[in-house]
Design an enzyme around this catalytic site. Sequence first.
Site, PDB file in Angstrom:
ATOM      1  N   ARG A   1       1.189 -10.086  -1.571  1.00 46.35           N
ATOM      2  CA  ARG A   1       1.676  -8.811  -2.107  1.00 46.35           C
ATOM      3  C   ARG A   1       3.168  -8.594  -1.951  1.00 46.35           C
ATOM      4  O   ARG A   1       3.695  -7.608  -2.463  1.00 46.35           O
ATOM      5  CB  ARG A   1       0.911  -7.652  -1.462  1.00 46.35           C
ATOM      6  CG  ARG A   1      -0.590  -7.733  -1.701  1.00 46.35           C
ATOM      7  CD  ARG A   1      -0.936  -7.950  -3.155  1.00 46.35           C
ATOM      8  NE  ARG A   1      -2.377  -8.109  -3.364  1.00 46.35           N
ATOM      9  CZ  ARG A   1      -2.925  -8.527  -4.496  1.00 46.35           C
ATOM     10  NH1 ARG A   1      -2.157  -8.847  -5.517  1.00 46.35           N
ATOM     11  NH2 ARG A   1      -4.225  -8.645  -4.614  1.00 46.35           N
TER      12      ARG A   1
ATOM     13  N   GLN B   1      -6.646  -2.243  -5.960  1.00 50.14           N
ATOM     14  CA  GLN B   1      -6.081  -3.590  -5.982  1.00 50.14           C
ATOM     15  C   GLN B   1      -6.149  -4.205  -4.588  1.00 50.14           C
ATOM     16  O   GLN B   1      -6.460  -5.387  -4.429  1.00 50.14           O
ATOM     17  CB  GLN B   1      -4.632  -3.535  -6.468  1.00 50.14           C
ATOM     18  CG  GLN B   1      -4.015  -4.900  -6.711  1.00 50.14           C
ATOM     19  CD  GLN B   1      -2.601  -4.800  -7.224  1.00 50.14           C
ATOM     20  OE1 GLN B   1      -1.748  -4.179  -6.600  1.00 50.14           O
ATOM     21  NE2 GLN B   1      -2.334  -5.397  -8.355  1.00 50.14           N
TER      22      GLN B   1
ATOM     23  N   SER C   1     -13.863  10.123   1.318  1.00 50.94           N
ATOM     24  CA  SER C   1     -14.635  10.270   0.088  1.00 50.94           C
ATOM     25  C   SER C   1     -14.644  11.718  -0.372  1.00 50.94           C
ATOM     26  O   SER C   1     -14.888  12.634   0.430  1.00 50.94           O
ATOM     27  CB  SER C   1     -16.079   9.805   0.306  1.00 50.94           C
ATOM     28  OG  SER C   1     -16.884  10.126  -0.818  1.00 50.94           O
TER      29      SER C   1
ATOM     30  N   GLU D   1     -12.997   4.416   4.052  1.00 51.20           N
ATOM     31  CA  GLU D   1     -12.180   5.264   3.182  1.00 51.20           C
ATOM     32  C   GLU D   1     -12.746   6.681   3.104  1.00 51.20           C
ATOM     33  O   GLU D   1     -13.966   6.875   3.126  1.00 51.20           O
ATOM     34  CB  GLU D   1     -12.144   4.640   1.779  1.00 51.20           C
ATOM     35  CG  GLU D   1     -11.262   5.378   0.781  1.00 51.20           C
ATOM     36  CD  GLU D   1     -11.240   4.658  -0.561  1.00 51.20           C
ATOM     37  OE1 GLU D   1     -11.320   5.338  -1.595  1.00 51.20           O
ATOM     38  OE2 GLU D   1     -11.150   3.404  -0.565  1.00 51.20           O
TER      39      GLU D   1
END
Length: 233
Positions: free
Chosen positions: A199, A76, A101, A99
């Site tokens: 958010r 999201q 992995s 990120e």
Amino acid sequence: MLINVLDKGYVRLVNHMGSDLTVVNAARVSYAKQSDELSDKDIRLIQFLAREGHTSPFRHAVIQLEIYAPLMVARQWWKYVVGSAHYEGTGDSLEAWNESSRRYITEEPAFYLPSGGEWRSAPENSKQGSGSLISWELGAKYTKELMDYTELGMQKYEAALADGICAEQARLFLPAYGLYVRWYWTASLQSAAHFLQQRLEHDAQKEIQDYAKAILSIVKTLFPVTVEELLSR
């Protein structure tokens, strides 16, 4: 600075560049002027910039965070990052995302497991979001079922690795949306403020609201005047 979120997650400040004064001086350079200390006049300038939507000075201050969150939160969040490059008035959103992995790492997987008192009902008048908390008894039932499901996936994942299956395929056995992932998020102050505006809203998913609250605590410490003005608009 590290703030714990949910059962196993966190937000950690890795680095930052600038202060409230950075915003002021980025604006004042147009007139070949500079402030050495934040004054009341400088605060009024920040208020003016935020009120009138003069966004570029806010992109000269930057934060870098390490975030550990369930995949449902990360994806999201990533949709926001992609979309933020196109929202009106930003030009370049000045964001970066890297990120971990499971193609490359096989560290012990961690999963988000809501407690019995954290499960929420479906909303009555919407196709997305959530309603009020369900009963603890029903929530405890689904916590147990999620734990059993997660454990089964872990067993199959570990068996595949033990049989020599490559990590990038073995990960298919891991229950996806609750799986914790770790990433670096580097963003301009303007972009971070826009994320918070979106958010921290009451209709945002609660789990990502919790992460937004943690980020708010960090950026308010670093940029107290600017964050207050940007979020009040």
